[in-house]
Design a protein around this motif. Structure first.
Motif, mmCIF file in Angstrom:
data_model
loop_
_atom_site.group_PDB
_atom_site.id
_atom_site.type_symbol
_atom_site.label_atom_id
_atom_site.label_comp_id
_atom_site.label_asym_id
_atom_site.label_seq_id
_atom_site.Cartn_x
_atom_site.Cartn_y
_atom_site.Cartn_z
ATOM 1 N N ALA A 21 39.964 -19.038 26.966
ATOM 2 C CA ALA A 21 39.956 -17.700 27.818
ATOM 3 C C ALA A 21 40.442 -16.341 26.896
ATOM 4 N N GLU A 22 41.197 -16.661 25.795
ATOM 5 C CA GLU A 22 41.528 -15.643 24.869
ATOM 6 C C GLU A 22 39.900 -15.018 24.469
ATOM 7 N N LYS A 23 39.154 -15.699 24.284
ATOM 8 C CA LYS A 23 37.825 -15.375 23.623
ATOM 9 C C LYS A 23 37.188 -14.245 24.536
ATOM 10 N N ILE A 24 37.246 -14.913 25.954
ATOM 11 C CA ILE A 24 36.478 -14.462 27.069
ATOM 12 C C ILE A 24 37.065 -12.783 27.196
ATOM 13 N N ILE A 25 38.568 -13.063 27.201
ATOM 14 C CA ILE A 25 39.117 -11.557 27.451
ATOM 15 C C ILE A 25 39.004 -10.533 26.483
ATOM 16 N N SER A 26 38.687 -11.104 25.306
ATOM 17 C CA SER A 26 38.628 -10.234 23.930
ATOM 18 C C SER A 26 37.216 -9.554 24.102
ATOM 19 N N LEU A 27 36.115 -10.126 24.874
ATOM 20 C CA LEU A 27 34.861 -9.494 24.954
ATOM 21 C C LEU A 27 34.804 -8.323 26.255
ATOM 22 N N LEU A 28 35.874 -8.464 26.936
ATOM 23 C CA LEU A 28 35.942 -7.541 28.127
ATOM 24 C C LEU A 28 36.550 -6.226 27.968
ATOM 25 N N PRO A 29 36.656 -5.242 28.569
ATOM 26 C CA PRO A 29 37.346 -4.111 28.552
ATOM 27 C C PRO A 29 38.734 -4.262 28.304
ATOM 28 N N ASP A 30 39.685 -3.407 27.756
ATOM 29 C CA ASP A 30 41.042 -3.367 27.315
ATOM 30 C C ASP A 30 42.097 -3.908 28.499
ATOM 31 N N ASN A 31 41.625 -3.508 29.771
ATOM 32 C CA ASN A 31 42.380 -3.669 31.007
ATOM 33 C C ASN A 31 42.353 -4.994 31.609
ATOM 34 N N TYR A 32 41.360 -5.716 30.880
ATOM 35 C CA TYR A 32 41.380 -7.253 31.282
ATOM 36 C C TYR A 32 42.412 -8.037 30.962
ATOM 37 N N GLY A 33 42.804 -8.923 31.596
ATOM 38 C CA GLY A 33 44.113 -9.829 31.233
ATOM 39 C C GLY A 33 43.977 -11.297 31.023
ATOM 40 N N LYS A 34 43.441 -11.764 32.234
ATOM 41 C CA LYS A 34 43.451 -13.354 32.346
ATOM 42 C C LYS A 34 42.156 -13.839 33.160
ATOM 43 N N VAL A 35 41.855 -14.918 32.843
ATOM 44 C CA VAL A 35 40.822 -15.765 33.447
ATOM 45 C C VAL A 35 41.088 -17.122 34.353
ATOM 46 N N PHE A 36 40.735 -17.412 35.383
ATOM 47 C CA PHE A 36 40.833 -18.522 36.280
ATOM 48 C C PHE A 36 39.494 -19.189 36.034
ATOM 49 N N PHE A 37 39.480 -20.406 35.266
ATOM 50 C CA PHE A 37 38.190 -21.256 35.462
ATOM 51 C C PHE A 37 38.060 -22.012 36.596
ATOM 52 N N THR A 38 36.594 -21.963 37.178
ATOM 53 C CA THR A 38 36.264 -22.742 37.981
ATOM 54 C C THR A 38 35.318 -23.890 37.574
ATOM 55 N N ASN A 39 34.471 -24.465 38.533
ATOM 56 C CA ASN A 39 33.505 -25.315 38.168
ATOM 57 C C ASN A 39 32.186 -24.841 38.019
ATOM 58 N N ALA A 40 31.899 -23.528 38.693
ATOM 59 C CA ALA A 40 30.406 -22.976 38.940
ATOM 60 C C ALA A 40 30.692 -21.638 39.260
ATOM 61 N N GLY A 41 29.391 -21.017 39.386
ATOM 62 C CA GLY A 41 29.286 -19.786 40.012
ATOM 63 C C GLY A 41 29.906 -19.803 41.505
ATOM 64 N N ALA A 42 29.436 -20.640 42.217
ATOM 65 C CA ALA A 42 29.687 -20.380 43.779
ATOM 66 C C ALA A 42 31.210 -20.606 43.886
ATOM 67 N N ASP A 43 32.024 -21.467 43.116
ATOM 68 C CA ASP A 43 33.512 -21.459 43.254
ATOM 69 C C ASP A 43 34.163 -20.342 42.777
ATOM 70 N N ALA A 44 33.418 -19.942 41.534
ATOM 71 C CA ALA A 44 33.928 -18.515 41.120
ATOM 72 C C ALA A 44 33.917 -17.531 41.984
ATOM 73 N N ASN A 45 33.041 -17.271 42.817
ATOM 74 C CA ASN A 45 32.878 -16.306 43.774
ATOM 75 C C ASN A 45 33.699 -16.637 44.995
ATOM 76 N N GLU A 46 34.212 -17.749 45.329
ATOM 77 C CA GLU A 46 35.065 -18.191 46.501
ATOM 78 C C GLU A 46 36.467 -17.772 46.063
ATOM 79 N N ASN A 47 36.733 -18.211 44.966
ATOM 80 C CA ASN A 47 38.017 -17.874 44.318
ATOM 81 C C ASN A 47 38.446 -16.570 44.365
ATOM 82 N N ALA A 48 37.391 -15.673 43.772
ATOM 83 C CA ALA A 48 37.486 -14.356 43.646
ATOM 84 C C ALA A 48 37.832 -13.610 44.826
ATOM 85 N N VAL A 49 37.107 -14.274 46.108
ATOM 86 C CA VAL A 49 37.244 -13.614 47.375
ATOM 87 C C VAL A 49 38.754 -13.634 47.841
#
Length: 441
Positions: A91-119
């Motif tokens: 999570a720390e590494k992914i945030i370090s690769l994103l713009p400075d205003n990004y803060g946290k990651v919620f991990f899912t099992n795949a792309g579909a449930d990533a989109n569901e949880n983003a909704v």
């Protein structure tokens, strides 16, 4: 088991996705290395689609495999509420690769449930209900992601969930209007989007979801100014901008994430596929610090048994390190230029090629019956004569393995491919397109 036994057993007991089951004919694979895989008869196939545009570092990456083994030796699983070094560091590494205003990651099992949880996150954060997404889009096939999806794979889910609104893509090649420039097209598409926002009620709209670059529906690249224009509309009406980077992220376009090719920062991104290159499945939603902070004193109503699975997080850490250690960004720039040069010759060279679109190693060849009318080689949502499977079969006969969708053939090889390998494989594409000219139009 022999190759023949594997094939027959799999056909007998497995349901294969997106297929008429009586027609399936899986190739049993005995071994694989780099961009190649081999069947039990020793035939070599070249993976020119990175499997499902996820095997970015190819087969047999030792660093990723070793990281998984090391985590196995420690323990294979912990519930999401426990501390694990791999999940914390990923999570720390992914945030370090994103713009400075990004803060946290919620991990899912795949792309579909990533989109569901983003909704869900967008609705909880804004208190609004409606979600905009595009017709030519694929965000997954589970119930929520399937309603977010715009193309025909959403039909079995209908009637769907209320609140999902579709709008049109900036698909200049198929637009009846002849625009004088990309900027003129952008002005038109943004005006239509804003009109629709007003009709749906800006105060009702939680988020606008976009594949940063439309993937399976044609590698549709946004015209100049389009994504910043969507960002401006979101800011104007208090709507979240969510970029689906499941397919386009992780150096597929040459940048860490596709939105980095444009002057824009979304409020959330969803990712999967290339974060572990498919070695173990994982996805996620990355969000700005402002959105993350909202849940410091509001209940975060999202949860998955396998969220941030330790084995997947270990694979992700190693995979991201490999992108940098192997110089993948530089290789995509170099080999992507070679592939683009080859593709750009096709509209003049072949009667069946109406358009080609490419960015990095993310490309599509759009096939037509008639260049002047732009009539598609197969109708949208139908292929009664099985023309596209025949074309894919011709490529398969030459060991060139990829897939098609609608009237398009995709070329998105592993990001480790060399210039010589691209030239060798695209000669096979030339052979097949010449046959299409003679036999299918």
């Amino acid at each position: 088991m022999t190759g023949a036994q594997i094939k027959e057993t799999q056909k007998k007991y497995n349901m294969q996705s997106w297929s008429v089951q009586g027609n399936i004919n899986p190739i049993p694979i005995e071994r694989a290395e780099g961009i190649y895989f081999y069947d039990y008869d020793g035939n070599r196939y070249t993976d020119m689609s990175s499997q499902l545009v996820n095997l970015n570092l190819g087969f047999g990456n030792k660093a990723i495999g070793d990281a998984i083994k090391e985590q196995v030796d420690q323990y294979c699983y912990l519930g999401p509420s426990y501390g694990n070094e791999a999940r914390a560091r990923l999570a720390e590494k992914i945030i370090s690769l994103l713009p400075d205003n990004y803060g946290k990651v919620f991990f899912t099992n795949a792309g579909a449930d990533a989109n569901e949880n983003a909704v869900k996150i967008a609705r909880m954060y804004t208190g609004r209900n409606k979600i905009f997404s595009r017709y030519r889009s694929y965000h997954g096939s589970s119930f929520g992601a399937g309603n977010l999806t715009g193309e025909p794979r959403r039909f079995p889910l209908e009637p769907g969930v209320p609140g999902f609104i579709k709008f049109m893509d900036p698909y200049i090649y198929r637009e009846p209007i002849e625009f004088e420039s990309e900027e003129a097209a952008t002005k038109f598409y943004l005006a239509k989007l804003e009109e629709q926002i007003r009709y749906e009620g800006p105060s009702q709209i939680a988020a606008i979801f976009l594949e940063t670059i439309t993937g399976s529906n044609g590698v549709i690249i946004p015209p100049k100014g389009y994504l910043p224009g969507v960002r401006a509309l979101c800011d104007k009406y208090g709507i979240l901008m969510v970029c689906d980077e499941v397919m386009a992220g992780w150096f597929r376009t040459g940048k860490t994430f596709a939105f980095m090719n444009y002057d824009v920062v979304p409020d959330m991104i969803t990712f999967a596929k290339g974060v572990t290159c498919g070695y173990i499945q994982i996805g996620g939603v990355a969000m700005t610090s402002e959105i993350a902070a909202y849940f410091d004193d509001h209940f975060f109503s999202c949860g998955l048994t396998y969220s941030a699975h330790p084995l997947a997080c270990a694979a992700g850490l190693a995979c991201i390190d490999q992108y940098f250690e192997l110089g993948i960004e530089e290789n995509v720039a170099k080999t992507g230029a070679v592939l683009g040069e080859i593709l750009d010759t096709y509209p003049e060279k072949y009667a069946c090629v109406g358009d080609v679109r490419h960015i990095g190693l993310f490309t599509a060849i759009e096939l037509v019956k008639d260049k002047k009318t732009k009539e598609a080689l197969v109708p949208y949502g139908a292929d009664p004569d099985g023309i596209m499977p025949k074309i894919i079969g011709l490529l398969k006969d030459r060991g060139f393995m990829t897939y098609s969708h609608e009237n398009m053939v995709f070329v998105s090889p592993p990001l480790i491919i060399t210039e010589d390998q691209i030239r060798e494989e695209m000669q096979k594409m030339d052979e097949v397109l010449a046959i299409v000219d003679k036999e299918f139009i």
